[in-house]
Design a protein around this motif. Structure first.
Motif, PDB file in Angstrom:
ATOM      1  N   ASP A 554       0.901  -1.145  -0.095  1.00  0.00           N
ATOM      2  CA  ASP A 554       0.049  -0.006   0.011  1.00  0.00           C
ATOM      3  C   ASP A 554       1.128   1.346  -0.005  1.00  0.00           C
ATOM      4  OD1 ASP A 554      -2.099  -1.801   0.488  1.00  0.00           O
ATOM      5  OD2 ASP A 554      -2.263  -1.457   2.238  1.00  0.00           O
ATOM      6  N   THR A 555       0.442   2.279  -0.749  1.00  0.00           N
ATOM      7  CA  THR A 555       1.162   3.576  -0.659  1.00  0.00           C
ATOM      8  C   THR A 555       0.132   4.613  -0.513  1.00  0.00           C
ATOM      9  OG1 THR A 555       0.922   4.077  -2.865  1.00  0.00           O
ATOM     10  CG2 THR A 555       2.957   2.573  -2.382  1.00  0.00           C
ATOM     11  N   GLY A 556       0.541   6.036  -0.294  1.00  0.00           N
ATOM     12  CA  GLY A 556      -0.198   7.183  -0.455  1.00  0.00           C
ATOM     13  C   GLY A 556      -0.691   7.410  -1.849  1.00  0.00           C
ATOM     14  N   HIS A 557      -1.707   8.249  -2.101  1.00  0.00           N
ATOM     15  CA  HIS A 557      -1.997   8.360  -3.414  1.00  0.00           C
ATOM     16  C   HIS A 557      -1.264   9.543  -4.111  1.00  0.00           C
ATOM     17  CE1 HIS A 557      -5.607   6.197  -4.234  1.00  0.00           C
ATOM     18  NE2 HIS A 557      -6.292   6.725  -3.066  1.00  0.00           N
ATOM     19  N   ILE A 558      -0.968   9.663  -5.431  1.00  0.00           N
ATOM     20  CA  ILE A 558      -0.246  10.678  -6.189  1.00  0.00           C
ATOM     21  C   ILE A 558      -1.256  11.578  -6.339  1.00  0.00           C
ATOM     22  CG2 ILE A 558       0.576  11.060  -8.330  1.00  0.00           C
ATOM     23  CD1 ILE A 558       1.538   8.304  -8.679  1.00  0.00           C
ATOM     24  N   PRO A 559      -0.899  12.759  -6.017  1.00  0.00           N
ATOM     25  CA  PRO A 559      -1.707  14.235  -6.012  1.00  0.00           C
ATOM     26  C   PRO A 559      -2.484  14.266  -7.423  1.00  0.00           C
ATOM     27  CG  PRO A 559       0.269  14.800  -4.819  1.00  0.00           C
ATOM     28  CD  PRO A 559       0.612  13.530  -5.374  1.00  0.00           C
ATOM     29  N   GLY A 560      -1.638  13.995  -8.460  1.00  0.00           N
ATOM     30  CA  GLY A 560      -2.265  14.130  -9.666  1.00  0.00           C
ATOM     31  C   GLY A 560      -3.251  13.230 -10.287  1.00  0.00           C
ATOM     32  N   GLU A 561      -3.356  12.207  -9.489  1.00  0.00           N
ATOM     33  CA  GLU A 561      -4.266  11.105  -9.612  1.00  0.00           C
ATOM     34  C   GLU A 561      -5.600  10.945  -8.836  1.00  0.00           C
ATOM     35  OE1 GLU A 561      -0.675   8.007 -11.203  1.00  0.00           O
ATOM     36  OE2 GLU A 561      -1.969   7.630  -9.636  1.00  0.00           O
ATOM     37  N   VAL A 562      -5.844  12.122  -7.898  1.00  0.00           N
ATOM     38  CA  VAL A 562      -6.891  12.077  -6.969  1.00  0.00           C
ATOM     39  C   VAL A 562      -8.220  12.630  -7.575  1.00  0.00           C
ATOM     40  CG1 VAL A 562      -5.510  12.880  -4.959  1.00  0.00           C
ATOM     41  CG2 VAL A 562      -6.634  14.527  -6.643  1.00  0.00           C
ATOM     42  N   HIS A 563      -8.197  12.781  -9.066  1.00  0.00           N
ATOM     43  CA  HIS A 563      -9.533  12.878  -9.922  1.00  0.00           C
ATOM     44  C   HIS A 563     -10.065  11.655 -10.004  1.00  0.00           C
ATOM     45  CE1 HIS A 563      -6.449  12.915 -12.843  1.00  0.00           C
ATOM     46  NE2 HIS A 563      -7.432  12.435 -13.748  1.00  0.00           N
ATOM     47  N   GLY A 564      -9.480  10.583 -10.012  1.00  0.00           N
ATOM     48  CA  GLY A 564      -9.901   9.266 -10.449  1.00  0.00           C
ATOM     49  C   GLY A 564     -10.808   8.937  -9.358  1.00  0.00           C
ATOM     50  N   GLU A 565     -11.651   7.967  -9.725  1.00  0.00           N
ATOM     51  CA  GLU A 565     -12.820   7.442  -8.777  1.00  0.00           C
ATOM     52  C   GLU A 565     -12.189   6.149  -8.027  1.00  0.00           C
ATOM     53  OE1 GLU A 565     -16.747   7.327 -10.803  1.00  0.00           O
ATOM     54  OE2 GLU A 565     -16.419   9.510 -11.447  1.00  0.00           O
ATOM     55  N   TRP A 566     -11.294   6.352  -7.147  1.00  0.00           N
ATOM     56  CA  TRP A 566     -10.782   5.360  -6.539  1.00  0.00           C
ATOM     57  C   TRP A 566     -11.791   4.595  -5.598  1.00  0.00           C
ATOM     58  CZ3 TRP A 566      -5.778   4.016  -7.556  1.00  0.00           C
ATOM     59  CH2 TRP A 566      -5.014   5.008  -8.142  1.00  0.00           C
ATOM     60  N   GLU A 567     -11.693   3.214  -5.424  1.00  0.00           N
ATOM     61  CA  GLU A 567     -12.614   2.443  -4.589  1.00  0.00           C
ATOM     62  C   GLU A 567     -12.002   2.791  -3.122  1.00  0.00           C
ATOM     63  OE1 GLU A 567     -13.313  -1.624  -5.409  1.00  0.00           O
ATOM     64  OE2 GLU A 567     -14.121  -1.018  -7.295  1.00  0.00           O
TER      65      GLU A 567
END
Length: 576
Positions: A554-567
């Motif tokens: 597991d890792t933190g999210h990338i700031p540039g990918e937060v617009h994705g609809e992550w489960e």
């Protein structure tokens, strides 16, 4: 109208590798992928993937459909990204191949490293592989483009790339990298080294990518570059823009925005040609030239980039400070804000230095191993090994992938295959993207470290009983003990912008894990994740005092990918 227009798309996805499976080097690598489901929306349709990479690759089908109706476009796709497209979405791969053959296919460096940060040996290998990889996608055009990852360039790097092909090259850069000596060079055919160079208009490029101008605004801004002097002389000039291919996915309407922008330019009489076609027509005489045009030498700032932290610039030009963690102009470490907190970029200083050292260690081991096998031409073998690493791709084009061909430079010695595999794992571990982002704890940082750790463990095994084995153990321990590099390398002595960025507190804050279930930073986690699976016998003692339960992917999210609809919106998990 003499104004011409070109747009270049750069395509790259690093993959979501969490672990490379064992292998003997006689076939392409197999690996375990991250399972962290996410979806993105394109034109109202939801595109899902079991991880970010899969979602992006599935979206290429929509991109290919839109771009197939375009002209004046050039595209580069990083080779490993292209290979993944073939493996996971073959129909989109085939559509993209046709697209690249119709447009200007632009070779680019495999594995997306910051090329000038590599040793010249790796730069030569990767340049040769890039042209070998792109050979099926290019016709006999005498002038082709070249895309260096993040457009980071030096004159020496340009010379090494040029020496790997008999074609004339057009290096595609950013206008903030160019050092204009005279105004007529603007938007013209300019020479750089033995090649040519174009710099994108970054303000328009960013306005499209980040959606800060509507379509009429994009058209109006493009037309504002009208050059009365060249128009009166009847001399064509080129407005060049560029963006990541993924910028077409920034919001559900982006594909339609791009199409409307291009159509609006055509309605205003602006012909669209690629930068390479523009240069070819200038050289052939089809496009009229200014006196001396295509002979003008355009100076380019060494170590400049297309996507640096421009607010840190002291000279109005870009640099590679984003990937170094300190400002190259004065050596000062800086901080950046992420999610409301300022993070020292000192971790990038250590990450960069460590991977430079690990690259040297792997190269030393591989070349020593090849020398002991009596290799006639180690460099030629390592270039040819690309036919195994990317075998599925080369087989698609009926190109030579036999072991006889690959092993010819090492007199058929099959043990060389293991060394070739290790070398390519190290290359694969040099993706630029971990240092692009401000937070260390990301899926891309985990991937780089996991793959490099695998290369080092395989070197330990290959040189079992050899005095050289200790060198690879020491290198692995530096990954495992990443936190200790602060004191080992005396990083506190570095100057800083605000006075706190090189403190031990700033260092530890930057390394803090962003996931539950582990007290280790992401570099230690990834090295331990590999070590607990692969270290055997007495080598197992290397991780003896570590908690294996904390070795989570597991890792933190990338700031540039937060617009994705992550489960899982809290962190980038691995359900494995």
């Amino acid at each position: 109208m003499e104004m011409k227009y070109a747009h270049h798309f750069h395509a790259y996805q690093p993959g979501d590798i969490v672990y490379v499976k064992d292998g003997d080097g006689d076939k392409p690598i197999e690996y375990k992928e991250r399972k962290s489901p996410v979806a993105i929306r394109i034109r109202g349709e939801e595109v899902k993937g079991e991880n970010w990479t899969r979602a992006m690759l599935y979206s290429y089908e929509h991109i290919a459909d839109t771009l197939s109706r375009m002209k004046g476009v050039s595209i580069d796709i990083e080779p490993f990204t292209f290979l993944m497209l073939l493996r996971y979405h073959k129909s989109a791969f085939e559509e993209t191949v046709e697209l690249l053959r119709r447009f200007d296919a632009v070779p680019t460096t495999p594995f997306h490293p910051i090329v000038p940060h590599l040793d010249e040996f790796e730069q030569r290998i990767l340049a040769r592989v890039s042209f070998d990889f792109y050979a099926p996608l290019m016709d006999d055009r005498p002038v082709i483009g070249y895309w260096l990852p993040e457009a980071v360039i030096t004159r020496r790097t340009a010379q090494l790339v040029e020496s790997s092909t008999d074609k004339r090259l057009v290096f595609l850069l950013d206008e903030r990298q160019l050092l204009y000596d005279f105004p007529q060079a603007k938007h013209s055919c300019n020479r750089y080294s033995s090649s040519f160079v174009f710099g994108r208009e970054w303000r328009i490029s960013d306005a499209f990518a980040f959606n800060t101008l509507d379509v009429p605004g994009l058209i109006r801004e493009t037309l504002s570059y009208h050059d009365d002097h060249k128009e009166n002389l009847g001399v064509p000039y080129l407005i060049f823009t560029a963006s990541d291919l993924e910028s077409l996915l920034g919001n559900p309407a982006q594909l339609d925005r791009f199409t409307a922008w291009m159509e609006g330019l055509e309605r205003n009489g602006v012909e669209r040609v690629s930068a390479m076609e523009f240069v070819r027509k200038k050289l052939s005489g089809e496009f009229k030239r200014l006196d001396g045009e295509c002979s003008f030498e355009m100076p380019v700032k060494d170590y400049s980039a297309w996507s640096d932290y421009f607010d840190l610039s002291l000279d109005g030009k870009t640099s590679d400070s984003r990937w170094l963690g300190y400002r190259r102009a004065d050596g000062k470490v800086f901080a950046r804000e992420v999610g409301g907190r300022k993070i020292s970029q000192l971790w990038k200083v250590a990450f960069t230095r460590l991977f430079e050292e690990l690259n040297r260690v792997v190269r030393l081991g591989v070349l020593k191993g090849l020398a002991e096998l009596g290799a006639d031409n180690a460099e030629e073998f390592l270039v040819r090994y690309t036919r195994i690493f990317f075998r599925d791709y080369y087989d698609h084009f009926d190109m030579e992938t036999s072991l006889d061909y690959v092993l010819e430079p090492v007199s058929g010695e099959r043990n060389a295959l293991k060394l070739g595999r290790i070398y390519y794992l190290a290359l694969l571990a040099n993706h630029s993207c971990p240092r692009f982002w401000e937070n260390l704890d990301t899926r891309v940082a985990f991937g780089n470290v996991s793959v490099m750790a695998k290369a080092l463990v395989e070197l330990m095994e290959y040189f079992d009983g050899d005095e050289l084995q200790g060198l690879f153990i020491e290198a692995y321990l530096k990954l495992l003990n990443f936190e200790s590099l602060y004191h080992l390398w005396n990083l506190s002595a570095m100057p800083s912008m605000e006075g706190w960025e090189t403190s031990e507190k700033a260092w530890l804050d930057a390394l803090k894990p962003e996931v539950p279930g582990s007290g280790y930073n992401v570099v230690t986690r990834a090295a331990l994740y590999v070590g607990k699976r692969d270290l055997r016998d007495e080598l197992r003692a290397l991780i003896g005092h570590y908690n294996p339960d904390w070795a989570v992917a597991d890792t933190g999210h990338i700031p540039g990918e937060v617009h994705g609809e992550w489960e899982n919106r809290e962190w980038c998990e691995h359900r494995g």
